[in-house]
Design a protein around this motif. Structure first.
Motif, PDB file in Angstrom:
ATOM      1  N   PRO A 177       0.841  -1.204   0.000  1.00  0.00           N
ATOM      2  CA  PRO A 177       0.000   0.000   0.000  1.00  0.00           C
ATOM      3  C   PRO A 177       0.873   1.250   0.000  1.00  0.00           C
ATOM      4  CG  PRO A 177      -0.825  -1.594   1.587  1.00  0.00           C
ATOM      5  CD  PRO A 177       0.495  -2.123   1.091  1.00  0.00           C
ATOM      6  N   PRO A 178       0.392   2.341  -0.595  1.00  0.00           N
ATOM      7  CA  PRO A 178       1.189   3.571  -0.660  1.00  0.00           C
ATOM      8  C   PRO A 178       1.669   4.016   0.717  1.00  0.00           C
ATOM      9  CG  PRO A 178      -0.755   3.751  -2.043  1.00  0.00           C
ATOM     10  CD  PRO A 178      -0.906   2.477  -1.268  1.00  0.00           C
ATOM     11  N   VAL A 179       2.916   4.473   0.748  1.00  0.00           N
ATOM     12  CA  VAL A 179       3.533   4.913   2.009  1.00  0.00           C
ATOM     13  C   VAL A 179       3.956   6.374   1.868  1.00  0.00           C
ATOM     14  CG1 VAL A 179       5.467   4.605   3.591  1.00  0.00           C
ATOM     15  CG2 VAL A 179       4.342   2.605   2.616  1.00  0.00           C
ATOM     16  N   THR A 180       3.447   7.195   2.760  1.00  0.00           N
ATOM     17  CA  THR A 180       3.888   8.588   2.811  1.00  0.00           C
ATOM     18  C   THR A 180       4.573   8.908   4.131  1.00  0.00           C
ATOM     19  OG1 THR A 180       1.718   9.272   3.641  1.00  0.00           O
ATOM     20  CG2 THR A 180       2.069   9.362   1.255  1.00  0.00           C
ATOM     21  N   GLY A 181       4.573   7.957   5.051  1.00  0.00           N
ATOM     22  CA  GLY A 181       5.210   8.147   6.345  1.00  0.00           C
ATOM     23  C   GLY A 181       5.420   6.817   7.037  1.00  0.00           C
ATOM     24  N   PRO A 182       6.202   6.806   8.118  1.00  0.00           N
ATOM     25  CA  PRO A 182       6.543   5.550   8.804  1.00  0.00           C
ATOM     26  C   PRO A 182       5.344   4.742   9.275  1.00  0.00           C
ATOM     27  CG  PRO A 182       7.943   7.341   9.562  1.00  0.00           C
ATOM     28  CD  PRO A 182       6.875   7.956   8.728  1.00  0.00           C
ATOM     29  N   GLY A 183       4.250   5.409   9.688  1.00  0.00           N
ATOM     30  CA  GLY A 183       3.115   4.686  10.249  1.00  0.00           C
ATOM     31  C   GLY A 183       2.391   3.781   9.272  1.00  0.00           C
ATOM     32  N   GLN A 184       2.683   3.892   7.979  1.00  0.00           N
ATOM     33  CA  GLN A 184       1.975   3.099   6.963  1.00  0.00           C
ATOM     34  C   GLN A 184       2.758   1.873   6.497  1.00  0.00           C
ATOM     35  OE1 GLN A 184       1.731   6.573   4.448  1.00  0.00           O
ATOM     36  NE2 GLN A 184      -0.505   6.672   4.691  1.00  0.00           N
ATOM     37  N   GLY A 203      18.330   2.877   7.315  1.00  0.00           N
ATOM     38  CA  GLY A 203      17.109   2.109   7.058  1.00  0.00           C
ATOM     39  C   GLY A 203      16.548   1.469   8.316  1.00  0.00           C
ATOM     40  N   GLU A 204      17.426   0.908   9.150  1.00  0.00           N
ATOM     41  CA  GLU A 204      16.970   0.307  10.406  1.00  0.00           C
ATOM     42  C   GLU A 204      16.326   1.350  11.314  1.00  0.00           C
ATOM     43  OE1 GLU A 204      19.528  -3.363  11.870  1.00  0.00           O
ATOM     44  OE2 GLU A 204      20.842  -1.690  11.336  1.00  0.00           O
ATOM     45  N   ASP A 205      16.944   2.531  11.400  1.00  0.00           N
ATOM     46  CA  ASP A 205      16.388   3.584  12.256  1.00  0.00           C
ATOM     47  C   ASP A 205      15.010   4.008  11.772  1.00  0.00           C
ATOM     48  OD1 ASP A 205      18.703   3.505  13.734  1.00  0.00           O
ATOM     49  OD2 ASP A 205      19.557   5.351  12.911  1.00  0.00           O
ATOM     50  N   TRP A 206      14.836   4.166  10.460  1.00  0.00           N
ATOM     51  CA  TRP A 206      13.544   4.584   9.910  1.00  0.00           C
ATOM     52  C   TRP A 206      12.489   3.510  10.177  1.00  0.00           C
ATOM     53  CZ3 TRP A 206       9.645   3.264   6.630  1.00  0.00           C
ATOM     54  CH2 TRP A 206       8.813   4.294   6.174  1.00  0.00           C
ATOM     55  N   MET A 207      12.840   2.241   9.937  1.00  0.00           N
ATOM     56  CA  MET A 207      11.867   1.167  10.136  1.00  0.00           C
ATOM     57  C   MET A 207      11.550   0.964  11.614  1.00  0.00           C
ATOM     58  SD  MET A 207      12.888  -1.650   7.197  1.00  0.00           S
ATOM     59  CE  MET A 207      11.434  -2.665   7.573  1.00  0.00           C
ATOM     60  N   ARG A 209      11.334   3.341  13.820  1.00  0.00           N
ATOM     61  CA  ARG A 209      10.336   4.361  14.140  1.00  0.00           C
ATOM     62  C   ARG A 209       8.956   3.963  13.603  1.00  0.00           C
ATOM     63  NH1 ARG A 209      14.600   7.736  12.442  1.00  0.00           N
ATOM     64  NH2 ARG A 209      13.551   8.133  10.448  1.00  0.00           N
ATOM     65  N   ALA A 210       8.943   3.312  12.444  1.00  0.00           N
ATOM     66  CA  ALA A 210       7.670   2.907  11.832  1.00  0.00           C
ATOM     67  C   ALA A 210       7.020   1.755  12.576  1.00  0.00           C
ATOM     68  CB  ALA A 210       7.908   2.524  10.372  1.00  0.00           C
ATOM     69  N   LEU A 211       7.835   0.800  13.016  1.00  0.00           N
ATOM     70  CA  LEU A 211       7.307  -0.429  13.616  1.00  0.00           C
ATOM     71  C   LEU A 211       7.212  -0.364  15.127  1.00  0.00           C
ATOM     72  CD1 LEU A 211       9.445  -2.942  11.507  1.00  0.00           C
ATOM     73  CD2 LEU A 211       7.021  -2.427  11.159  1.00  0.00           C
ATOM     74  N   GLY A 212       7.969   0.541  15.740  1.00  0.00           N
ATOM     75  CA  GLY A 212       8.039   0.575  17.193  1.00  0.00           C
ATOM     76  C   GLY A 212       8.977  -0.480  17.748  1.00  0.00           C
TER      77      GLY A 212
END
Length: 296
Positions: A177-184, A203-207, A209-212
């Motif tokens: 699904p389209p992603v515009t931010g970490p929460g998606q 990449g690990e830091d961004w993910m 934040r997205a996954l918790g």
């Protein structure tokens, strides 16, 4: 213990064989064997264990190998600094895989054409191992993403000059699904190089934040394999925009902009040779910043 003995010792240590070391140094095998024995006698310890046709370093030999690398590198640096005001001799350059593929062909071709007497040795790897190799005198300089993992908050004894700016992309499967931010984000695995890679850490830091939580990491050895795994729908991946531009037919993926990351040319403080200056001069005309336009 002189430089010739250390050069022979280092060659045998690297080749694991007196025969192969002799071929590399264009010396008689008997001469290589004799010089190693004389070095062992002068130091009063055994440097190699003879195993059939091979030779393996003893603990004492392993300790000497580090000193030999530094002494030989320092001797070459002194030779270049004192004996010539033009680039010559050997320059050991390290670079990330992406930098070697996307940024170096032009500058290195120019360097070779202008200074054919300069021997350039290129070794690729991740940012942290490259930084460690420069500090340990195994490389003279390196192009790496700054800061290397584990050195973010450390005063690193490396001189550095920014030569490139890379725009990093997060690659996602086409069916995500389209992603515009970490929460998606709906994936929990990152395809990346081994530890020590700055792009992997980003990449690990961004993910995270997205996954918790920290993502799982699938360690791979090339960008082609990383993109193949992403295209299969298994994971996400991080790569610079310059690598995407090299692809004739990029796979149908989603691309998310992760921002910019500087590429630095690093070397030990005080390391100043005509060869290093020539390399920096060749790199600068080829140092565009990555585009900030649409990445879709």
């Amino acid at each position: 213990m002189d430089l010739i003995a250390l050069e022979i010792f280092a060659a045998v240590a690297q080749e694991g064989s007196a025969t192969r070391a002799a071929e590399r140094l264009q010396r008689a095998q008997s001469n290589v064997t004799t010089r190693v024995q004389q070095l062992e006698e002068s130091l009063g310890c055994q440097l190699f264990v003879r195993e059939g046709r091979g030779m393996a370093l003893t603990p004492a030999g392993q300790r000497l190998a580090g000193y030999a690398e530094r002494l030989l590198a320092l001797a070459e640096e002194a030779r270049q600094a004192v004996c010539s005001d033009q680039p010559s001799g050997r320059l050991r350059l390290g670079a990330m895989e992406s930098t070697a593929a996307a940024r170096l062909p032009g500058p290195l071709a120019q360097l070779h054409a202008q200074w054919p007497q300069l021997v350039l040795e290129l070794r690729t790897g991740s940012s942290r191992p490259l930084a460690d190799d420069v500090l340990a005198h195994r490389l003279d300089c390196a192009l790496l993403a700054w800061p290397p993992p584990g050195l973010e908050d450390v005063e690193v004894p490396l001189a550095r000059t920014q030569v490139f700016t890379e725009r990093l992309l997060l690659a996602l499967p086409a069916g995500h699904p389209p992603v515009t931010g970490p929460g998606q984000l709906q994936l929990d695995t990152l395809a990346a190089f081994a530890r020590g890679c700055t792009y992997r850490r980003i990449g690990e830091d961004w993910m995270q934040r997205a996954l918790g939580r920290a993502p799982r990491v699938l360690e791979l050895a090339s960008y082609a394999t990383i993109l193949a795994c992403v295209a299969a729908g298994r994971c996400a991946g991080v790569l610079p925009h310059s690598i995407r531009e090299l692809l004739r037919t990029p796979p149908p993926l989603q691309w998310l902009d992760l921002g910019e990351c500087p590429t630095m040319l690093v070397h030990r403080p005080g390391y100043d040779t005509p060869a290093l200056a020539a390399l920096l001069q060749a790199l600068r005309p080829h140092a565009p910043t990555s585009p900030s336009s649409s990445l879709s």
